[in-house]
Design a protein around this motif. Structure first.
Motif: not given
Length: 255
Positions: A201-224
């Protein structure tokens, strides 16, 4: 002629199910330092079901792609997914941010489009927040049919039949691809990853992305506001007869 299956399996890194969570000192959540993490049990079941579908229907599954939305350390559970039988994986790195179900669903929607998936199999819930919302929200965003809480999945060409446990019996749903399926506890028993497969498994592909790469913003609607331990339950009382039970219930003004 049935369509080739391109299965997407979202997996989440959570505190191991065998560990009793402790509230942190700030009472903002559970303590995560020095605690063992592992793949969410329901996600593990979803991955196992994907692999079983490939084993049962030779040549039907084109690929099984696992995706995790979490910290850099979530690579560990993706390597586990690869060792168990996933073909490729993507980590959407959000650092230490807690990502709410709607944002997770939006990120998964983008991943479905990117991977050209036509079947998403995911756990019905994660054992940390117990939201049980992501699968349903993803089905809504994609406008795909969904079958939640699956205890049995059967494939016949482009048709998928899902049996669900409900109060008083079972419920059977059938829909055509593309489709969302969320898995329940009794669907299967996940396999263990063998040591040779862990090494491979160490040699199999593991792609790394950031949220911005997918055009999405992290936003919170809930507050603990505050996280607390539940109050200690008091010991119950044994009664010798129905009359005594009724008497006790009257004393407690329960009847």
């Amino acid at each position: 002629m049935s369509s080739k299956l391109k299965i997407l399996v979202p997996v989440k890194r959570v505190i191991d199910f065998a560990i009793k969570p402790r509230i942190n000192k700030a009472q903002t959540g559970v303590e995560t330092k020095g605690v063992k993490f592992s793949i969410n049990p329901f996600c593990d079941i979803a991955l196992e079901e994907s692999i079983r579908i490939r084993e049962a229907h030779k040549g039907l599954v084109e690929k099984i792609h696992a995706v995790s939305i979490g910290p850099t350390k979530a690579q560990d559970i993706l390597r586990t997914a690869l060792a168990k039988g996933a073909d490729s994986t993507t980590l959407i790195d959000v650092g230490d941010e807690e990502v709410e179900p709607l944002t997770v669903a939006k990120l998964l929607q983008k991943t479905v489009e990117k991977e050209d998936s036509n079947l998403v199999i995911l756990g019905k819930q994660a054992i940390d927040d117990d939201s049980n919302q992501t699968g349903q929200m993803l089905a809504g965003l994609l406008n795909w049919p969904q079958a939640t809480n699956a205890s049995k999945v059967e494939i016949d060409g482009d048709n998928i039949t899902v049996t669900r446990e409900i109060d008083g019996g079972s419920d059977t749903l059938r829909a055509k691809l593309p489709m969302i399926v969320t898995t329940d506890l009794r669907l299967n028993e996940p396999r263990y990853a063998s040591l040779p497969n862990i090494m491979k498994a160490k040699k199999k592909p593991l792609e790394k992305l950031k949220v911005s790469d997918l055009g999405i913003e992290l936003s919170k609607r809930l507050e603990t506001l505050k996280v607390e331990e539940p109050p200690q339950r008091e010991a119950g009382v044994k009664v010798e007869s129905v009359d005594e039970l009724i008497s006790k219930l009257k004393e407690l003004k329960a009847i």
